[in-house]
Design a protein around this motif. Structure first.
Motif, PDB file in Angstrom:
ATOM      1  N   GLY A  81       0.768  -1.243   0.000  1.00 34.62           N
ATOM      2  CA  GLY A  81       0.000   0.000   0.000  1.00 34.62           C
ATOM      3  C   GLY A  81       0.791   1.281   0.000  1.00 34.62           C
ATOM      4  O   GLY A  81       0.268   2.321   0.407  1.00 34.62           O
ATOM      5  N   GLY A 277      -2.233  -0.056   5.277  1.00 30.44           N
ATOM      6  CA  GLY A 277      -3.532  -0.584   4.910  1.00 30.44           C
ATOM      7  C   GLY A 277      -4.642   0.335   5.370  1.00 30.44           C
ATOM      8  O   GLY A 277      -4.445   1.548   5.528  1.00 30.44           O
ATOM      9  N   GLU A 282      -6.767  -6.285   7.731  1.00 30.83           N
ATOM     10  CA  GLU A 282      -5.944  -6.229   6.524  1.00 30.83           C
ATOM     11  C   GLU A 282      -4.466  -6.341   6.862  1.00 30.83           C
ATOM     12  O   GLU A 282      -3.703  -7.047   6.191  1.00 30.83           O
ATOM     13  CB  GLU A 282      -6.237  -4.915   5.799  1.00 30.83           C
ATOM     14  CG  GLU A 282      -5.583  -4.759   4.455  1.00 30.83           C
ATOM     15  CD  GLU A 282      -5.948  -3.436   3.815  1.00 30.83           C
ATOM     16  OE1 GLU A 282      -5.070  -2.884   3.105  1.00 30.83           O
ATOM     17  OE2 GLU A 282      -7.063  -2.948   4.022  1.00 30.83           O
TER      18      GLU A 282
END
Length: 337
Positions: A81, A277, A282
């Motif tokens: 991410g 995240g 997650e």
């Protein structure tokens, strides 16, 4: 690089109300490895501020005599991410990643890795790797990827020549985003900017900036006043949106600084270790899949890949507490001057 803290805290990063004055963020020292490890100075995330635009992490290191510290030797480790933005002032670092990229980073060259849903890489700046290297000096920044890109494909870019311009005698190297009519060719996923600024001693610089951006000025060396506020070396000065220019005044010694900024990042960002995240679950899944990748399990390798050519084992993820991690808020009100 990686966050090597043994007990990294889970932290919610979000845009919030901003003070009009300059806010000063003090760095904290973080060792980057074992007993002879080099130390980095971290200003993002901090108790005062977790984001400046999309920038969610800032490590500043050196000038470091690698014959004493051992230099940078960071085994394969994961990211999700985010983008890692590596910029050197001095020395060399060898980057390897799961895409098969093998790249020596040199001063004035941008190394940009986009994690997407998952990638792993290693970084080496040691005497064993570079026998003629004396010192290592630079920054690594992370940008949080927006929702439209954070689960996308992993990618790698190396930009050898970044655009430059001069303003009031200062030389500005734009390595991410746009500034002063110069635009970096590197891909960014939200409106942002990062640049090295070199200012002669005694110079006053009025740097034109986007008023929609919030900005941070990280002082690497020299004597600098930002918008009337003196900044100590290795400290980060934060400026809220609304300025069309930033006043930079050098003292009796030349200044080198790094500017970072962007539009306030409106998405809530959850950071733990090397994972960026949105939810607790997650991050837990990312950790479990990285451990699976280390063990050679197909699901984990499919997400993060493998680094080949590094002499050593990957970094395992830190242990998680037995209870649900509680995100940190923005905590205390930022100190303003």
């Amino acid at each position: 690089m990686t966050n090597l803290e043994a007990r990294p805290q889970e932290q919610v990063c979000a845009a919030g109300s901003e003070p009009a004055a300059v806010e000063l963020i003090e760095p904290r020292d973080v060792p980057l490895g074992g007993p002879r490890a080099m130390t980095v100075r971290r200003t993002l995330p901090s108790q005062q501020r977790s984001l400046i635009g999309a920038f969610c992490f800032a490590d500043h290191y050196g000038p470091d005599d690698i014959s004493v510290s051992g230099g940078m030797d960071v085994a394969p480790h994961p990211h999700t991410g985010l983008q890692t933005v590596t910029w050197l002032f001095e020395g060399h670092v060898l980057h390897r990643d799961a895409l098969g990229s093998v790249q020596t980073i040199e001063p004035g060259q941008l190394n940009l890795m986009t994690a997407g849903d998952g990638i792993c890489h290693s970084e080496e700046g040691t005497l064993a790797r570079f026998p003629d290297q004396g010192r290592l000096h630079g920054v690594q920044l992370w940008t949080a990827l927006p929702g439209t890109a954070r689960a996308g494909e992993r990618a790698f870019e190396h930009v050898r020549d970044v655009p430059t311009f001069e303003v009031d005698g200062a030389l500005v190297r734009v390595f991410m985003g746009s500034l002063g009519g110069a635009t970096s060719p590197a891909r960014a996923y939200s409106p942002l900017v990062a640049a090295q600024i070199d200012i002669p001693a005694g110079a006053t610089v009025r740097l034109p900036v986007d008023p929609a951006f919030e900005h941070g000025v990280l002082l690497d060396s020299g004597e600098l006043t930002v918008a009337g506020t003196p900044v100590a070396e290795a400290w980060l000065a934060y400026l809220a949106p609304g300025r069309e220019e930033i006043l930079l005044e050098a003292g009796d010694t030349p200044v080198r600084a790094v500017l970072m900024g962007g539009t306030p990042f409106e998405e809530e960002v959850l950071m733990w270790w090397n994972f960026v995240g949105r939810t607790h679950e997650e991050v837990l899944t990312a950790r479990a899949q990285w451990q699976a990748a280390i063990a050679g399990e197909a699901e984990g390798v499919a997400r993060f890949g493998r680094v080949t050519g590094y002499d050593g084992a990957p970094l395992p993820a830190p242990e998680l507490p037995q209870v649900r991690l509680k995100p940190r808020s923005r905590l205390e009100r930022p100190r303003s001057r």
